[in-house]
Design a protein around this motif. Sequence first.
Motif, PDB file in Angstrom:
ATOM      1  N   LEU A 200       0.828  -1.203   0.000  1.00  0.00           N
ATOM      2  CA  LEU A 200       0.000   0.000   0.000  1.00  0.00           C
ATOM      3  C   LEU A 200       0.861   1.252   0.000  1.00  0.00           C
ATOM      4  CD1 LEU A 200      -2.961  -0.759   2.449  1.00  0.00           C
ATOM      5  CD2 LEU A 200      -3.046  -0.510  -0.024  1.00  0.00           C
ATOM      6  N   MET A 201       1.905   1.242   0.822  1.00  0.00           N
ATOM      7  CA  MET A 201       2.774   2.410   0.903  1.00  0.00           C
ATOM      8  C   MET A 201       3.486   2.648  -0.428  1.00  0.00           C
ATOM      9  SD  MET A 201       5.639   3.192   3.784  1.00  0.00           S
ATOM     10  CE  MET A 201       6.508   4.758   3.800  1.00  0.00           C
ATOM     11  N   ARG A 202       3.953   1.567  -1.059  1.00  0.00           N
ATOM     12  CA  ARG A 202       4.611   1.720  -2.360  1.00  0.00           C
ATOM     13  C   ARG A 202       3.624   2.239  -3.406  1.00  0.00           C
ATOM     14  NH1 ARG A 202       6.846  -3.642  -1.013  1.00  0.00           N
ATOM     15  NH2 ARG A 202       8.983  -3.367  -0.238  1.00  0.00           N
ATOM     16  N   SER A 203       2.376   1.760  -3.356  1.00  0.00           N
ATOM     17  CA  SER A 203       1.373   2.220  -4.318  1.00  0.00           C
ATOM     18  C   SER A 203       1.129   3.716  -4.197  1.00  0.00           C
ATOM     19  CB  SER A 203       0.063   1.456  -4.110  1.00  0.00           C
ATOM     20  OG  SER A 203       0.231   0.077  -4.345  1.00  0.00           O
ATOM     21  N   HIS A 204       1.046   4.218  -2.944  1.00  0.00           N
ATOM     22  CA  HIS A 204       0.833   5.651  -2.743  1.00  0.00           C
ATOM     23  C   HIS A 204       2.043   6.443  -3.224  1.00  0.00           C
ATOM     24  CE1 HIS A 204      -2.922   6.165  -0.315  1.00  0.00           C
ATOM     25  NE2 HIS A 204      -2.809   4.854  -0.291  1.00  0.00           N
ATOM     26  N   ARG A 205       3.244   5.960  -2.931  1.00  0.00           N
ATOM     27  CA  ARG A 205       4.451   6.635  -3.402  1.00  0.00           C
ATOM     28  C   ARG A 205       4.491   6.627  -4.936  1.00  0.00           C
ATOM     29  NH1 ARG A 205       8.067  10.557  -3.034  1.00  0.00           N
ATOM     30  NH2 ARG A 205      10.147   9.981  -3.764  1.00  0.00           N
ATOM     31  N   LEU A 206       4.129   5.504  -5.551  1.00  0.00           N
ATOM     32  CA  LEU A 206       4.116   5.396  -7.002  1.00  0.00           C
ATOM     33  C   LEU A 206       3.115   6.367  -7.612  1.00  0.00           C
ATOM     34  CD1 LEU A 206       5.275   3.772  -9.393  1.00  0.00           C
ATOM     35  CD2 LEU A 206       3.388   2.162  -9.095  1.00  0.00           C
TER      36      LEU A 206
END
Length: 516
Positions: A200-206
């Motif tokens: 989830l955190m990577r998706s938001h950063r992406l």
Amino acid sequence: MKLFIHQLIIWPEDPNHLPRVVAFDPEKVSVISGWSATGKSSIIAIIDYVLGAGTCTIPVGEIRDYASWYGLLMETDTGLIRVARKKPEGRQLSNAFWMQQGADVESPLPILPTANTSAERFKLAMDALSGLSNLRLNPEEGNGFNERASFRDMAAFNFLPQHIVANPYTMFFKADSSEHREKLQNVLPLALGIITNEDLMRSHRLYLLRSELRKLETELRTRRNGIENWRANATGAFYRAQELNLVPAGEPPEDLRTLINVLQQVVNSGGRTVAAPDRVSTSVQRLEDIRKQEQELDAEISAQRRRLRRLRSLRRSVLDYEDVLEDQQARVQGVGWFRNMIAAEQCILCGSDSMVARRTLEELEVPIKELSELSAGTSSTEPMVDSEIVSIQRKLLSDERLLLDLRRTRQEFEATVDAERGLSHSLESVYRFIGGTEQALKIISDVEGDDGLQARALILQKEIDQLQRQLDEKGRKAREKAVGEAISSYILRFVDALGITGAVGNPVLDERELNL
């Protein structure tokens, strides 16, 4: 998340009567039997209401008329929690909650609870215990079905009321309503472990990086169009420079890069004749203001980067500490079983009459309990920093764009101030030409230079590629397939154990339809 219900508590309206307590054994499956319309189904409705439901399905009648508060005694990762919620007043749900934790749970039940928290705070506390990230499930969508996953969403996998069991088209609690159905479809991959809080955190950063890249690409296209239009007139600019005696006579260079270098030299060697301090003072003051803003913003960006590094370091430390605690918990996992096996007077190992082994195990209870509390604390700490990290990253992207704009403005004013110092008004046409040429060359530098937009776009694209590799869509599909196969095998085991006839084929969970 660990959650066992030890007691269901109902406080009467009449304080002369003691609270009614229904006890459950967390080590066993509790089966409640009785005549029809005696309140068996109300137990699930009461549990759902106390755990922060937005609607109340407790039947109207005696169970509401003679009750004042409903409560639960629960066991969680942090220990026992006693929580109660005031009964609804007519159709109005109560926001009054009462909570006890730690040593307060050991105290006797009060005659009537006194509200000390609200429904929102209770849900936040339970969300923290659940270890779920506080980030939205999909960073690209902002509708009501895409809010963060909460412990309330997990109720769909625990509650099976009669109307859900009897409905052949619905398998999960509250999935018979469109709102909860949409939310559950988004939550299911997280609940099944197909995606994690890290994903989830990577998706938001992406999502942030892609948004920033789109803005840069739009600006690049706009500037490049302007550059191409100016390049078409570069030869004309060279002849105009000759007319103003800024370059020697001769033909312009055939190579475009050489022609641009010649024009750059014209800009760098602009003439100065008469000083004009009255025209310089305003520009100088504004230039100093811009420099001050740039320094302050640069310092703020540096502070945000330091804070981001500390948060990332904290997150890594929490993960490492959680691994250590899991290893420690694995070592003491069999203590409870071993303590139960030596409940007799004889030692299970040597057969002698001795209480030494039991006393030794009892001495271990306190450190084991402390270990469990530490483990629960680390599991709830990790998601808390996710939202703050994403927020800082979003602020950094915004501030870096603002800093770039300030630097461009400062460079423009520095050029203006330098051009105005010592100028004669008679040279106005010369310096008008120099200013236009300088601006065009500056745009080229902003786009193609080492610190220009193109370089920033390449850096963003590189980080986007790295995040996409970390998200590993192929690995996600493999996890989804493995989870589906595991669920199918569990269902087949229950079919065999229950002796169900006529069940043919391999059952598959449909994540979109939320059914088999």
